[in-house]
Scaffold this active site. Structure first.
Site, mmCIF file in Angstrom:
data_model
loop_
_atom_site.group_PDB
_atom_site.id
_atom_site.type_symbol
_atom_site.label_atom_id
_atom_site.label_comp_id
_atom_site.label_asym_id
_atom_site.label_seq_id
_atom_site.Cartn_x
_atom_site.Cartn_y
_atom_site.Cartn_z
ATOM 1 N N GLU A 142 0.855 -1.190 0.000
ATOM 2 C CA GLU A 142 0.000 0.000 0.000
ATOM 3 C C GLU A 142 0.887 1.234 0.000
ATOM 4 O O GLU A 142 2.004 1.185 0.517
ATOM 5 C CB GLU A 142 -0.868 0.031 1.277
ATOM 6 C CG GLU A 142 -1.841 -1.121 1.367
ATOM 7 C CD GLU A 142 -2.477 -1.227 2.759
ATOM 8 O OE1 GLU A 142 -2.472 -0.229 3.517
ATOM 9 O OE2 GLU A 142 -2.948 -2.321 3.081
ATOM 10 N N LYS A 144 2.300 4.561 1.387
ATOM 11 C CA LYS A 144 2.371 5.112 2.740
ATOM 12 C C LYS A 144 1.980 6.583 2.644
ATOM 13 O O LYS A 144 2.755 7.428 2.187
ATOM 14 C CB LYS A 144 3.781 4.965 3.321
ATOM 15 C CG LYS A 144 3.828 5.345 4.789
ATOM 16 C CD LYS A 144 5.172 4.987 5.390
ATOM 17 C CE LYS A 144 5.196 5.173 6.885
ATOM 18 N NZ LYS A 144 4.782 6.493 7.338
ATOM 19 N N ASP A 146 1.146 10.267 3.613
ATOM 20 C CA ASP A 146 1.799 11.125 4.600
ATOM 21 C C ASP A 146 0.787 12.044 5.271
ATOM 22 O O ASP A 146 0.643 13.209 4.922
ATOM 23 C CB ASP A 146 2.911 11.928 3.916
ATOM 24 C CG ASP A 146 3.915 12.457 4.920
ATOM 25 O OD1 ASP A 146 3.817 12.096 6.112
ATOM 26 O OD2 ASP A 146 4.797 13.238 4.521
ATOM 27 N N TYR A 262 -8.370 7.826 3.845
ATOM 28 C CA TYR A 262 -8.225 6.534 3.180
ATOM 29 C C TYR A 262 -8.201 5.459 4.261
ATOM 30 O O TYR A 262 -7.359 5.512 5.170
ATOM 31 C CB TYR A 262 -6.908 6.477 2.407
ATOM 32 C CG TYR A 262 -6.883 7.372 1.183
ATOM 33 C CD1 TYR A 262 -7.291 6.884 -0.050
ATOM 34 C CD2 TYR A 262 -6.457 8.687 1.275
ATOM 35 C CE1 TYR A 262 -7.268 7.697 -1.180
ATOM 36 C CE2 TYR A 262 -6.427 9.511 0.152
ATOM 37 C CZ TYR A 262 -6.841 9.003 -1.071
ATOM 38 O OH TYR A 262 -6.821 9.805 -2.172
ATOM 39 N N LYS A 352 10.670 3.447 3.306
ATOM 40 C CA LYS A 352 10.624 4.911 3.176
ATOM 41 C C LYS A 352 11.401 5.358 1.946
ATOM 42 O O LYS A 352 12.544 4.972 1.752
ATOM 43 C CB LYS A 352 11.252 5.555 4.425
ATOM 44 C CG LYS A 352 10.519 5.234 5.716
ATOM 45 C CD LYS A 352 9.302 6.110 5.904
ATOM 46 C CE LYS A 352 9.671 7.436 6.450
ATOM 47 N NZ LYS A 352 9.264 7.727 7.783
ATOM 48 N N CYS A 447 13.522 49.871 2.201
ATOM 49 C CA CYS A 447 12.899 49.127 1.104
ATOM 50 C C CYS A 447 13.720 49.365 -0.158
ATOM 51 O O CYS A 447 14.062 50.501 -0.480
ATOM 52 C CB CYS A 447 11.471 49.602 0.887
ATOM 53 S SG CYS A 447 10.691 48.843 -0.548
ATOM 54 N N CYS A 450 11.496 51.511 -2.775
ATOM 55 C CA CYS A 450 11.079 52.908 -2.599
ATOM 56 C C CYS A 450 11.943 53.646 -1.587
ATOM 57 O O CYS A 450 11.725 54.823 -1.318
ATOM 58 C CB CYS A 450 9.616 52.975 -2.172
ATOM 59 S SG CYS A 450 9.335 52.382 -0.505
ATOM 60 N N CYS A 465 7.859 47.284 4.798
ATOM 61 C CA CYS A 465 7.906 48.592 4.165
ATOM 62 C C CYS A 465 6.558 49.219 4.464
ATOM 63 O O CYS A 465 5.523 48.654 4.117
ATOM 64 C CB CYS A 465 8.097 48.450 2.655
ATOM 65 S SG CYS A 465 7.832 50.007 1.797
ATOM 66 N N CYS A 470 4.403 52.287 -2.019
ATOM 67 C CA CYS A 470 5.594 51.621 -2.547
ATOM 68 C C CYS A 470 5.229 50.863 -3.828
ATOM 69 O O CYS A 470 4.267 50.099 -3.838
ATOM 70 C CB CYS A 470 6.129 50.642 -1.500
ATOM 71 S SG CYS A 470 7.414 49.568 -2.161
HETATM 72 S S1 IVH Z 1 -0.712 0.497 8.681
HETATM 73 C C1 IVH Z 1 0.544 -0.988 13.056
HETATM 74 N N1 IVH Z 1 -0.952 1.486 6.284
HETATM 75 O O1 IVH Z 1 2.245 5.303 8.765
HETATM 76 C C2 IVH Z 1 0.339 0.323 12.404
HETATM 77 N N2 IVH Z 1 -0.083 2.878 7.995
HETATM 78 O O2 IVH Z 1 4.687 4.689 10.214
HETATM 79 C C3 IVH Z 1 0.204 0.100 10.969
HETATM 80 N N3 IVH Z 1 0.431 5.142 7.272
HETATM 81 O O3 IVH Z 1 0.885 5.440 11.992
HETATM 82 C C4 IVH Z 1 -0.321 1.211 10.216
HETATM 83 N N4 IVH Z 1 -0.179 4.887 5.181
HETATM 84 O O4 IVH Z 1 -0.216 6.869 10.177
HETATM 85 C C5 IVH Z 1 -0.569 1.709 7.558
HETATM 86 N N5 IVH Z 1 -1.244 2.242 4.107
HETATM 87 C C6 IVH Z 1 -0.872 2.474 5.375
HETATM 88 C C7 IVH Z 1 -0.379 3.713 5.798
HETATM 89 C C8 IVH Z 1 0.012 3.876 7.126
HETATM 90 C C9 IVH Z 1 0.299 5.731 6.082
HETATM 91 C C10 IVH Z 1 0.974 5.803 8.480
HETATM 92 C C11 IVH Z 1 0.144 5.594 9.713
HETATM 93 C C12 IVH Z 1 1.075 4.945 10.709
HETATM 94 C C13 IVH Z 1 2.409 5.312 10.161
HETATM 95 C C14 IVH Z 1 3.429 4.282 10.572
#
Ligand code: IVH
Length: 734
Positions: A142, A144, A146, A262, A352, A447, A450, A465, A470
């Site tokens: 999946e 990740k 942010d 999500y 990561k 500035c 001016c 300023c 200006c």
């Molecule tokens: S699963 C046991 N799935 O990443 C916890 N986390 O570094 C497992 N996150 O706290 C979480 N996308 O906020 C999972 N597809 C995803 C994710 C995801 C983002 C975040 C989440 C978690 C953090 C862990």
């Protein structure tokens, strides 16, 4: 060329309305307010699902808004029929005592990280070695996301449905905060799920969903624009913005920020509900949750690496931030046997991505004078390629930030860029190949445009300023005034503004070595300025424009037409356009709604201003000062004389046009597209982008194209602006 317009006679208009609304009595039970409300809710929930969960909208925003407005109007007439899961009830009251602490059903853990292929393969080996060698392991990959994680609790609702009871932040993993009032505003979070959907998904009425809340990049940029316009510091990145937003005490604000959720886990009583992760995702999808469409189940770690390789380039195209890939063993039975180490499951890991950063040299610093007079230092960098784009500038924010970084001109710096976020200098790099620079960054004391002495107000980091005339400020003011979402004067962009002011560029470049000094060369205007104030754009003549470089007859004509059209912008946008500090889109609308006219607003005391929603004492004082200022008043009078609207559009909504769908095409003689749309919708009508048999009227103006032809072939009535205005005015007399 005038289009062939058919202006419908009054009788025929009336007939259309009667036909649309006065249905025979046989079906009248379907038209009880209760039945209408029920049908509208179902329709809205269906379209919300298409839009927010599936990314496959079938309605334009305007059509969706019109449905919502109809539901709101019906519910306002029948308050006894309002239920908590109605789509109109996403935004409720604020939590009275802040956010209550709530324990989680099972801890919300974090994940171990892998930063390269070797670490990931080592994890896979460990994992498989902990299981019998006869077992195969499938992985779910999946993205990740942010953002921040959230737990949603659903409980039994009416008729076998499930309804959202509570939304809780991760907190310390064991105890989170109850942010339900805010979670309800997230459109991709279903407020209720029907019995039929639960059945299809194989889900009980009570369950828990865990997922990630993100702020899409577009919403992040908009939020930051508004913050800057209101004199606030922009959020550093979408994650911080999302985290701040979910803990905002005012659900109204949260609703406007457009957070998204999500789902990635489905639980019941603290345990996973489905026998596999992929099954959990599928159930969530069927139940109507937004599940990231890039999730994929694969057979082994090589396939995981392929997924990662394909995911990284997606980063620039998604519209939301991701910082890696989460890999989970698919089988719950295996997950159970693998268990946890300290804070993280053994059965999952986060790969990561490398931060999108690069080392480059700071060549110099430019100082920009903003619309409010704020001086912003901007780093000029040796151009460097980071994550798909060449970065040559980065913001340094202010003197405090420069001091914090301890950066000098000639230093090598680490520059980071995430998604659409403005590049940022993270730190100074110093080693044998990256020697330190020598020149201090000196802030100018006056500035650069001016020469007015800069001031730092008490308690503020920013230098300003304070010269209201200006030219650098005027340039920014003009750009802001003309911009999208403000007065919408198309064509009056950055370069034309500079030309109108007789300049080539908007900012002053410091000397070639990048040293900022007071006596740095000031860019002299290359020609005479045509504009000395915002109001001057309303007295521009065609020959003025033609005297500019690269402006021909056609451009000049369309620009003058745009300027003319901007005069009908509603009061809220005029207020926004004035560029009053702290007054963003929302505050401008609130002021317009509260006072109805600029004159009443000018007459208002600070106390009276403070009574307006969203207006605190600081904003009230700024607005008051601005409107009492002689120079600003002169500007306002000149704008009035130019014919700008100083009264609010009546935002009362009616159902004059309920049930009617309009398509606008071509240029109308006086109404802008936006105003026409606003007025149709305020009257309960819909505006659609495409002509179909369901279209009630096509409103055609000059240079109407294929839509007009389509209307004629489908025999859809075509009216002109006058026809529309007549409908708007006496539609309800029928
Ligand atoms: S699963 C046991 N799935 O990443 C916890 N986390 O570094 C497992 N996150 O706290 C979480 N996308 O906020 C999972 N597809 C995803 C994710 C995801 C983002 C975040 C989440 C978690 C953090 C862990």
């Amino acid at each position: 060329m005038r289009s062939k317009c058919l202006y419908l006679p009054a009788r025929q208009r009336r007939f259309t309305r009667i036909y649309n609304l006065g249905m025979p009595s046989a079906s009248s039970s379907k038209h009880t307010p209760e039945a209408q409300i029920h049908a509208l809710r179902e329709e809205i929930v269906h379209h919300e699902h298409l839009y927010y969960a599936l990314d496959a909208p079938e309605l334009t925003d305007a059509q969706y808004d019109a449905l919502m407005n109809r539901l709101k109007a019906l519910e306002a007439d029948h308050p006894e029929l309002v239920t908590a899961d109605s789509p109109t009830q996403r935004v409720g009251g604020k939590p009275a005592d802040g956010f209550a602490k709530t324990p989680h059903s099972r801890p919300m853990l974090s994940l171990d990280n892998a930063y390269n292929e070797a670490e990931l393969r080592a994890w896979d080996t460990r994992l498989r070695e902990s299981l019998p060698s006869t077992e195969t392991v499938r992985y779910v990959c999946e993205l990740k996301l942010d953002g921040l994680s959230l737990a949603l609790h659903y409980i039994a609702g009416a008729n076998g449905s499930a309804r959202l009871e509570r939304g809780v932040t991760r907190g310390d993993g064991t105890i989170g905060e109850d942010v339900t009032s805010n979670v309800r505003t997230i459109r991709s979070v279903p407020l209720s799920i029907s019995a039929a959907k639960l059945k299809a998904a194989g889900m009980p009425q009570e369950f828990e969903v865990r997922g990630e809340v993100v702020l899409p990049q577009a919403a992040f940029l908009k939020m930051n624009e508004e913050r800057v316009a209101a004199g606030q510091a922009p959020a550093a990145n979408p994650r911080n913005a999302a985290a701040g937003t979910i803990r905002t005490i005012e659900p109204n604000i949260v609703a406007q920020r457009r957070l998204d959720l999500y789902g990635y886990f489905l639980l019941e009583g603290g345990d996973f509900l489905m026998p596999s992760q992929s099954g959990g995702l599928e159930a969530l999808r069927i139940a109507g949750f937004r599940v990231n469409k890039h999730a994929k189940t694969v057979a082994d770690i090589d396939a995981v690496l392929d997924f990662i390789a394909a995911a990284e380039p997606l980063r620039d195209t998604l519209g939301y931030e991701i910082d890696g890939v989460v890999i989970k063993a698919d089988s719950r039975a295996q997950q159970r046997r693998l268990g946890f180490t300290g804070k993280a499951p053994r059965w999952a890991i986060a790969y990561k991505f490398a931060a999108r950063a690069a080392i480059t040299k700071l060549l110099g610093v430019a100082f920009q004078t903003g619309r409010t007079g704020k001086i912003t230092p901007v780093a000029e960098l040796d151009p460097v390629f980071i994550g798909g784009t060449t970065v040559s500038r980065a913001t340094l924010h202010n003197a405090d930030e420069i001091a914090r970084l301890g950066v000098r001109i000639g230093d090598f710096v680490q520059v980071e860029r995430g998604g659409d976020v403005i590049p940022k200098i993270i730190e100074v790099v110093e080693d044998s190949t990256h020697p330190r620079g020598t020149r201090e960054i000196a802030f100018p004391t006056a500035c650069l445009r001016c020469k007015t002495e800069l001031v730092r107000e008490e308690g503020e980091v920013d230098l300003r300023c304070v010269n209201a005339s200006c030219p650098a400020r005027l340039e920014e003011e003009l750009r802001h005034f003309a911009s999208r979402g403000v007065m919408n004067i198309e064509g009056l962009g950055e370069s034309l503004v500079a030309q109108l002011l007789g300049h080539a560029a908007a900012e002053v470049r410091i000397d070639p070595d990048g040293v900022a000094t007071e006596d740095a060369p000031i860019e002299e205007p290359t020609r005479k300025a045509l504009v000395h104030s915002i109001a001057d754009i309303y007295s521009l003549r065609k020959e003025d424009l033609l005297s500019l470089e690269r402006i021909g007859e056609k451009t000049a004509d369309s620009l003058l037409a745009e300027i003319e059209r901007s005069k009908s912008a509603p009061l809220a946008r005029v207020l926004l356009g004035l560029g009053i500090r702290h007054v963003g889109e929302r505050t401008a609308q609130a002021l317009s709604d509260a006072f109805g006219s600029l004159d009443d607003l000018i007459a208002a005391s600070v106390e009276r201003l403070t009574e307006v929603n969203d207006v605190g004492p600081k904003v009230a004082a700024t607005v008051h000062d601005f409107l009492q200022n002689e120079r600003n008043r002169a500007l306002i009078e000149r704008l009035r004389a130019a014919g700008l609207r100083f009264t609010a559009e009546k935002r009362v909504t009616t159902d004059t046009l309920a049930g009617l769908t309009f398509v606008l095409t071509g240029t109308l003689p006086t109404l802008t597209r936006e105003t026409a749309k606003e007025r149709i919708e305020a009257a309960g009508g819909k505006v659609s982008g495409a002509v179909s048999k369901k279209t009630s009227y096509v409103v055609a103006g000059e240079e109407a194209g294929s839509k007009l032809e389509k209307a004629e072939s489908l025999k859809v009535p075509v009216i002109d602006e006058a026809g529309l205005v007549a409908l708007l005015e006496d539609g309800d007399s029928a």
